[in-house]
Design a protein around this motif. Structure first.
Motif, PDB file in Angstrom:
ATOM      1  N   MET A   1       0.706  -0.758   0.000  1.00  0.00           N
ATOM      2  CA  MET A   1      -0.168   0.236  -0.167  1.00  0.00           C
ATOM      3  C   MET A   1       0.580   1.669  -0.002  1.00  0.00           C
ATOM      4  SD  MET A   1      -3.358  -0.593   2.760  1.00  0.00           S
ATOM      5  CE  MET A   1      -2.779   0.836   3.580  1.00  0.00           C
ATOM      6  N   LYS A   2       0.384   2.212  -0.697  1.00  0.00           N
ATOM      7  CA  LYS A   2       1.099   3.779  -0.599  1.00  0.00           C
ATOM      8  C   LYS A   2      -0.363   4.635   0.327  1.00  0.00           C
ATOM      9  CE  LYS A   2       2.442   2.389  -5.314  1.00  0.00           C
ATOM     10  NZ  LYS A   2       3.058   3.028  -6.339  1.00  0.00           N
ATOM     11  N   ALA A   3       1.148   6.010   0.478  1.00  0.00           N
ATOM     12  CA  ALA A   3       0.119   6.752   1.261  1.00  0.00           C
ATOM     13  C   ALA A   3       1.303   8.051   1.590  1.00  0.00           C
ATOM     14  CB  ALA A   3       0.576   6.604   3.517  1.00  0.00           C
ATOM     15  N   VAL A   4       0.357   9.167   1.552  1.00  0.00           N
ATOM     16  CA  VAL A   4       0.454  10.845   0.939  1.00  0.00           C
ATOM     17  C   VAL A   4       0.417  11.302   2.580  1.00  0.00           C
ATOM     18  CG1 VAL A   4       0.568  12.851  -0.529  1.00  0.00           C
ATOM     19  CG2 VAL A   4       0.869  10.230  -1.392  1.00  0.00           C
ATOM     20  N   GLY A   5       1.692  11.857   2.648  1.00  0.00           N
ATOM     21  CA  GLY A   5       1.446  12.689   3.768  1.00  0.00           C
ATOM     22  C   GLY A   5       1.631  14.750   3.473  1.00  0.00           C
ATOM     23  N   GLU A  22       2.246   9.824  13.091  1.00  0.00           N
ATOM     24  CA  GLU A  22       2.254   8.837  13.928  1.00  0.00           C
ATOM     25  C   GLU A  22       0.896   7.871  13.119  1.00  0.00           C
ATOM     26  OE1 GLU A  22       2.416   6.463  16.555  1.00  0.00           O
ATOM     27  OE2 GLU A  22       3.116   8.145  16.548  1.00  0.00           O
ATOM     28  N   ILE A  23       0.110   8.951  11.836  1.00  0.00           N
ATOM     29  CA  ILE A  23      -0.923   7.973  11.242  1.00  0.00           C
ATOM     30  C   ILE A  23      -0.063   7.093  10.303  1.00  0.00           C
ATOM     31  CG2 ILE A  23      -2.840   8.229   9.295  1.00  0.00           C
ATOM     32  CD1 ILE A  23      -4.022  10.972  11.970  1.00  0.00           C
ATOM     33  N   LEU A  24       0.678   7.820   9.396  1.00  0.00           N
ATOM     34  CA  LEU A  24       1.141   7.229   8.334  1.00  0.00           C
ATOM     35  C   LEU A  24       1.749   6.184   9.123  1.00  0.00           C
ATOM     36  CD1 LEU A  24       2.334  10.294   6.627  1.00  0.00           C
ATOM     37  CD2 LEU A  24       0.584   8.471   5.656  1.00  0.00           C
ATOM     38  N   LYS A  25       3.076   6.201  10.245  1.00  0.00           N
ATOM     39  CA  LYS A  25       3.474   4.863  10.445  1.00  0.00           C
ATOM     40  C   LYS A  25       2.359   4.013  10.626  1.00  0.00           C
ATOM     41  CE  LYS A  25       5.496   5.102  14.914  1.00  0.00           C
ATOM     42  NZ  LYS A  25       5.426   5.247  15.980  1.00  0.00           N
ATOM     43  N   SER A  26       1.729   4.436  11.855  1.00  0.00           N
ATOM     44  CA  SER A  26       0.100   2.752  12.450  1.00  0.00           C
ATOM     45  C   SER A  26      -0.401   2.695  10.626  1.00  0.00           C
ATOM     46  CB  SER A  26      -0.629   3.819  13.055  1.00  0.00           C
ATOM     47  OG  SER A  26       0.595   3.864  14.484  1.00  0.00           O
ATOM     48  N   SER A  27      -0.437   3.540   9.296  1.00  0.00           N
ATOM     49  CA  SER A  27      -0.751   2.468   8.201  1.00  0.00           C
ATOM     50  C   SER A  27      -0.144   1.021   8.281  1.00  0.00           C
ATOM     51  CB  SER A  27      -1.525   3.752   7.404  1.00  0.00           C
ATOM     52  OG  SER A  27       0.027   3.760   7.062  1.00  0.00           O
ATOM     53  N   GLY A  28       1.004   1.464   8.706  1.00  0.00           N
ATOM     54  CA  GLY A  28       1.793   0.019   8.467  1.00  0.00           C
ATOM     55  C   GLY A  28       2.214   0.561   7.051  1.00  0.00           C
ATOM     56  N   CYS A  29       1.888   1.273   5.924  1.00  0.00           N
ATOM     57  CA  CYS A  29       2.067   1.225   4.361  1.00  0.00           C
ATOM     58  C   CYS A  29       3.662   1.128   4.568  1.00  0.00           C
ATOM     59  CB  CYS A  29       1.819   2.990   3.511  1.00  0.00           C
ATOM     60  SG  CYS A  29       0.096   3.096   3.799  1.00  0.00           S
ATOM     61  N   LYS A  30       4.680   0.977   3.206  1.00  0.00           N
ATOM     62  CA  LYS A  30       6.041   1.214   3.398  1.00  0.00           C
ATOM     63  C   LYS A  30       5.961   2.275   2.578  1.00  0.00           C
ATOM     64  CE  LYS A  30       6.225  -2.404   6.090  1.00  0.00           C
ATOM     65  NZ  LYS A  30       6.291  -2.094   7.465  1.00  0.00           N
ATOM     66  N   ASP A  31       6.027   2.289   1.395  1.00  0.00           N
ATOM     67  CA  ASP A  31       5.534   3.709   0.824  1.00  0.00           C
ATOM     68  C   ASP A  31       4.827   4.186   0.823  1.00  0.00           C
ATOM     69  OD1 ASP A  31       6.441   5.388  -1.772  1.00  0.00           O
ATOM     70  OD2 ASP A  31       5.595   3.402  -3.623  1.00  0.00           O
ATOM     71  N   VAL A  32       5.574   5.366   1.444  1.00  0.00           N
ATOM     72  CA  VAL A  32       5.150   6.552   2.297  1.00  0.00           C
ATOM     73  C   VAL A  32       5.751   7.876   2.140  1.00  0.00           C
ATOM     74  CG1 VAL A  32       4.758   8.021   4.539  1.00  0.00           C
ATOM     75  CG2 VAL A  32       4.957   5.616   4.267  1.00  0.00           C
ATOM     76  N   GLU A  33       5.235   8.929   1.339  1.00  0.00           N
ATOM     77  CA  GLU A  33       6.195  10.382   0.951  1.00  0.00           C
ATOM     78  C   GLU A  33       5.107  11.524   1.460  1.00  0.00           C
ATOM     79  OE1 GLU A  33       7.852  12.575  -3.303  1.00  0.00           O
ATOM     80  OE2 GLU A  33       7.079  10.392  -3.240  1.00  0.00           O
TER      81      GLU A  33
END
Length: 185
Positions: A1-5, A22-33
């Motif tokens: 899964m991908k996430a964007v902050g 903290e939300i991004l970290k807890s989402s478990g997404c490995k692909d975060v920008e």
């Protein structure tokens, strides 16, 4: 899964950033920008309607980078502090530019793929959590109208010090729960 902050606060390491991360970290997404609109060249919407006629925004600025990442992401987390009784100007500029994801009138259907999830983090100095609830519900509805499903809202009242949210276990736990729920949806 991908996430964007998308951290719209002008303060690095502030409460918006602490809670978004903290939300991004807890989402478990490995692909975060993560993007910081305050540090980017992003103009306001020009109301040219090119996005309705051409299918994309005509303004060639740093928002183009954010558009691409949102299109590819499963989860988008917006961080926007309350300033002068509403979400800050940096968030409003980004939100206005997200109008490009909507098709032509009168339907204004979202062009985003189905299944995208979002959260809106709104730290505020004032202690009364109910004070800005109506405005936050409007912003939640605006984010949902762009094509996000079940937009979560984290209100964070009584925060004035830089990064103070990190010292509030209840807020950090709420952020973790939101991140986990976004990942499971």
């Amino acid at each position: 899964m991908k996430a964007v902050g998308i951290i719209c606060s002008p303060r690095r390491n502030g409460n918006s950033e602490v809670l978004v991360r903290e939300i991004l970290k807890s989402s478990g997404c490995k692909d975060v920008e993560v993007f910081y609109p305050n540090e980017m060249d992003i103009k306001g919407c020009q109301a040219c309607y090119s996005c309705k006629e051409q299918g994309k925004c005509a303004v060639n600025d740093d928002m183009q980078k954010i558009y691409k990442k949102i299109e590819d992401a499963d989860i988008v987390v917006f961080g926007a502090p309350i300033y002068m009784s509403g979400l800050n100007g940096q968030f409003k500029i980004v939100l206005d530019r997200l109008f490009a994801f909507l098709g032509p009138a009168p339907e204004f259907k979202s062009r985003l793929p189905k299944g995208k999830r979002a959260a809106l983090v709104a730290p505020q100095g004032y202690e009364n959590v109910k004070e800005y609830e109506t405005h936050l519900n409007q912003m939640k509805a605006a984010v949902a109208s762009i094509g996000f499903e079940d937009v979560k809202v984290l209100q964070a009242p009584g925060l004035n010090g830089l990064g103070e949210a990190a010292t509030r276990p209840n807020l950090m736990e709420e952020a973790r729960k939101i991140g986990q729920s976004l990942a499971q949806a």
